[in-house]
Design a protein around this motif. Structure first.
Motif, short mmCIF file in Angstrom:
data_model
loop_
_atom_site.label_atom_id
_atom_site.label_comp_id
_atom_site.label_asym_id
_atom_site.label_seq_id
_atom_site.Cartn_x
_atom_site.Cartn_y
_atom_site.Cartn_z
N PRO A 21 35.14 -25.42 72.57
CA PRO A 21 34.73 -24.36 73.45
C PRO A 21 33.67 -23.44 72.93
CG PRO A 21 37.17 -24.68 73.71
CD PRO A 21 36.72 -25.45 72.60
N GLY A 22 32.70 -23.32 73.82
CA GLY A 22 31.42 -22.43 73.41
C GLY A 22 31.92 -20.90 72.81
N TYR A 23 33.06 -20.59 73.45
CA TYR A 23 33.38 -19.00 73.16
C TYR A 23 34.20 -19.18 71.69
CZ TYR A 23 35.83 -14.44 73.66
OH TYR A 23 36.04 -13.12 73.29
N LEU A 24 34.65 -20.17 71.45
CA LEU A 24 35.43 -20.40 70.15
C LEU A 24 34.35 -20.62 69.20
CD1 LEU A 24 37.87 -20.77 68.17
CD2 LEU A 24 38.00 -23.19 69.12
N ALA A 25 33.32 -21.52 69.58
CA ALA A 25 32.24 -21.79 68.51
C ALA A 25 31.53 -20.29 67.93
CB ALA A 25 31.38 -22.58 68.84
N ARG A 26 31.19 -19.52 68.86
CA ARG A 26 30.58 -18.40 68.74
C ARG A 26 31.42 -17.21 67.94
NH1 ARG A 26 29.19 -18.96 73.98
NH2 ARG A 26 30.77 -17.47 74.70
N LEU A 27 32.73 -17.28 68.14
CA LEU A 27 33.80 -16.64 67.45
C LEU A 27 34.06 -16.85 66.06
CD1 LEU A 27 35.51 -13.83 67.74
CD2 LEU A 27 37.58 -15.45 68.76
N THR A 28 34.04 -18.17 65.92
CA THR A 28 34.23 -18.99 64.59
C THR A 28 33.04 -18.55 63.74
OG1 THR A 28 35.59 -20.85 65.59
CG2 THR A 28 34.56 -21.01 63.26
N ALA A 29 31.61 -18.63 64.24
CA ALA A 29 30.51 -18.19 63.49
C ALA A 29 30.60 -16.88 63.28
CB ALA A 29 29.09 -18.56 64.25
N GLU A 30 31.00 -16.12 64.02
CA GLU A 30 31.14 -14.50 63.94
C GLU A 30 32.28 -13.95 63.06
OE1 GLU A 30 31.99 -10.68 67.03
OE2 GLU A 30 31.00 -12.41 67.59
N ALA A 31 33.41 -14.46 63.06
CA ALA A 31 34.46 -13.96 62.38
C ALA A 31 35.54 -15.02 61.59
CB ALA A 31 35.59 -13.08 63.46
N GLY A 32 35.28 -16.21 61.82
CA GLY A 32 35.87 -17.12 61.07
C GLY A 32 35.56 -17.46 59.61
N GLY A 33 34.78 -16.59 58.95
CA GLY A 33 34.44 -16.85 57.72
C GLY A 33 35.24 -16.15 56.80
N PRO A 34 34.82 -16.14 55.65
CA PRO A 34 35.74 -15.34 54.57
C PRO A 34 35.70 -13.71 54.78
CG PRO A 34 34.39 -16.82 53.40
CD PRO A 34 34.00 -16.72 54.61
N LEU A 35 36.84 -13.25 54.79
CA LEU A 35 36.86 -11.58 54.76
C LEU A 35 36.40 -10.71 53.55
CD1 LEU A 35 40.25 -11.45 56.50
CD2 LEU A 35 38.20 -11.22 57.63
N VAL A 36 36.40 -11.55 52.52
CA VAL A 36 35.72 -10.88 51.10
C VAL A 36 34.65 -11.59 50.66
CG1 VAL A 36 37.83 -9.39 50.73
CG2 VAL A 36 37.49 -11.59 49.86
N ASP A 37 33.89 -11.15 49.73
CA ASP A 37 32.70 -12.04 49.16
C ASP A 37 33.25 -12.75 48.02
OD1 ASP A 37 30.95 -10.60 50.99
OD2 ASP A 37 30.54 -8.88 49.40
N GLY A 38 32.64 -14.00 48.05
CA GLY A 38 32.98 -14.92 47.09
C GLY A 38 34.43 -15.30 46.41
N GLU A 39 34.70 -15.01 45.43
CA GLU A 39 36.17 -15.44 44.83
C GLU A 39 36.88 -14.09 44.89
OE1 GLU A 39 37.60 -18.38 43.98
OE2 GLU A 39 36.38 -19.03 45.58
N ARG A 40 36.67 -12.82 45.25
CA ARG A 40 37.31 -11.79 45.11
C ARG A 40 38.77 -12.03 45.77
NH1 ARG A 40 35.22 -7.70 48.30
NH2 ARG A 40 36.77 -6.25 47.39
N GLY A 41 39.62 -11.89 44.73
CA GLY A 41 41.14 -11.98 45.40
C GLY A 41 41.73 -13.14 45.46
N GLN A 42 40.95 -14.09 45.46
CA GLN A 42 41.43 -15.55 45.68
C GLN A 42 42.22 -16.26 44.82
OE1 GLN A 42 40.65 -17.09 48.57
NE2 GLN A 42 39.01 -15.68 49.14
N ARG A 43 42.34 -15.67 43.50
CA ARG A 43 43.12 -16.29 42.75
C ARG A 43 44.70 -15.73 43.18
NH1 ARG A 43 45.35 -13.70 38.52
NH2 ARG A 43 43.78 -12.08 38.56
N LEU A 44 44.66 -14.42 43.32
CA LEU A 44 46.02 -13.85 43.64
C LEU A 44 46.33 -14.46 45.00
CD1 LEU A 44 46.07 -10.03 42.54
CD2 LEU A 44 47.43 -12.10 41.60
N ARG A 45 45.53 -14.53 45.90
CA ARG A 45 45.98 -14.89 47.14
C ARG A 45 46.59 -16.43 47.18
NH1 ARG A 45 48.19 -16.78 50.44
NH2 ARG A 45 47.88 -16.53 52.73
#
Length: 343
Positions: A74-98
């Motif tokens: 769905p177009g709405y989902l595709a747009r939202l994924t591009a807008e909000a579906g990526g990482p919430l923090v930059d790079g590897e910050r926090g990933q080891r603990l997560r």
């Protein structure tokens, strides 16, 4: 992608983005409605254009269903994924603990001020890779959040048992976010608190009391053997209605947390990020345990744990001091007897 899956994914991403409740609820409601209809009826209505006339659906949600049935993202989902579906923090910050976390010690359902049923919150936590989480709806004094009376909390314990039967081996632990009253006492029957797997104790009132009184209040709470985690210790709010951090003697409070084996919460909500980094480092130096908690009020907000993981890594908090890295059995052994893994 199935229509229900598409609608639920949109709701999740909106929650993760911090969207207003009514926007999210439209998609959660539509997913529930579609889920109750037969596949044949959904396809028939999509073909004849009557989906939007079904109660609980509208032009936008019915459009998502029609695109999913046609085999398209769905177009709405595709747009939202591009807008909000990526990482919430930059790079590897926090990933080891997560990656090391097994659970989440602080989340809310629609039994208090959350927006989703208990089972939906548990399923979302499981789908994010958690092996357990703790349901911590509010205690009765917080009436604005529809806090649980003793009777309602007992009803919820029965529901949690049923959810665990459905979702095993994932485990939903029983808990509460219990108000710390003005004198440091807890806002629930002690006998009932003793039945729970975990008690998160937090201050939600008189946050501007003088530092000496707040220090006594917090020390009394964390020294209570029924308390396992000190929630969002400063009570600050960084967005919306801004609120400065409460004032207290952090050295005394964190020393008490260390002495009584009460974990200090690293609250991950973007509007809290509590405690501030200087206090987080002070708690680390005091020797406390920690809980990295989403304080989620909707499924998509469970993803916010990465914010706390990034802050913990920045401040040098080791994984073995974080109770979320333990198994459910280790967590309940600790809350029940005080025994910690490796000690």
């Amino acid at each position: 992608m199935e229509p229900v899956e598409a609608l639920e994914r949109i709701a999740f991403l909106l929650e993760r983005q911090g969207a207003v409740t009514y926007r999210v609820q439209a998609f959660r409601t539509a997913a529930a409605v579609i889920g109750k209809l037969s596949g044949e009826e959904v396809r028939r209505r999509a073909l004849n254009g009557s989906l939007a006339r079904v109660k609980g659906l509208g032009p936008k949600t019915s459009g998502v269903v029609e695109e999913a049935l046609a085999g398209r993202v769905p177009g709405y989902l595709a747009r939202l994924t591009a807008e909000a579906g990526g990482p919430l923090v930059d790079g590897e910050r926090g990933q080891r603990l997560r990656r090391a976390l097994r659970g989440d010690c602080h989340l809310h359902s629609n039994w208090s001020d959350g927006g989703s049923p208990v089972e939906a919150m548990a399923r979302a936590a499981r789908d994010l890779g958690h092996r357990w989480c703790v349901l911590t709806d509010h205690s009765p004094r917080l009436t604005i959040a529809h806090g649980l009376t003793a009777d309602r909390l007992r009803e919820q314990l029965t529901l949690v048992a049923a959810v665990n039967e459905q979702l095993a081996p994932f485990r939903l632990l029983t808990g509460i976010e219990c108000d710390i009253l003005d004198d440091g006492r807890l806002d629930q029957e002690p006998e009932l608190l003793a039945e729970l797997d975990m008690v998160v104790a937090s201050v939600h009132s008189k946050l501007r009391m003088d530092a000496a009184a707040m220090t006594r209040r917090l020390v009394a709470a964390v020294g209570n053997p029924l308390v396992d985690v000190l929630g969002h210790c400063t009570g600050r709010q960084l967005t919306g209605t801004l609120r400065p951090p409460s004032q207290f003697d952090a050295g005394l409070v964190f020393a008490a947390c260390a002495a009584y084996d009460t974990a200090v919460e690293i609250n991950c909500r973007p509007d809290r990020l509590d405690p501030p980094r200087p206090l987080l480092r002070q708690a680390l130096a005091a020797g406390t345990l920690f809980a990295i908690d989403s304080d989620a009020h909707a499924p998509g907000q469970l993803d916010w744990q990465i914010y706390g993981c990034a802050r913990a890594e920045e401040c040098g908090v080791p994984a073995d001091r974080i109770i979320n890295t333990w198994t459910a059995r280790q967590v309940t052994a600790w809350t029940g007897t005080g025994s910690t893994p490796g000690r």
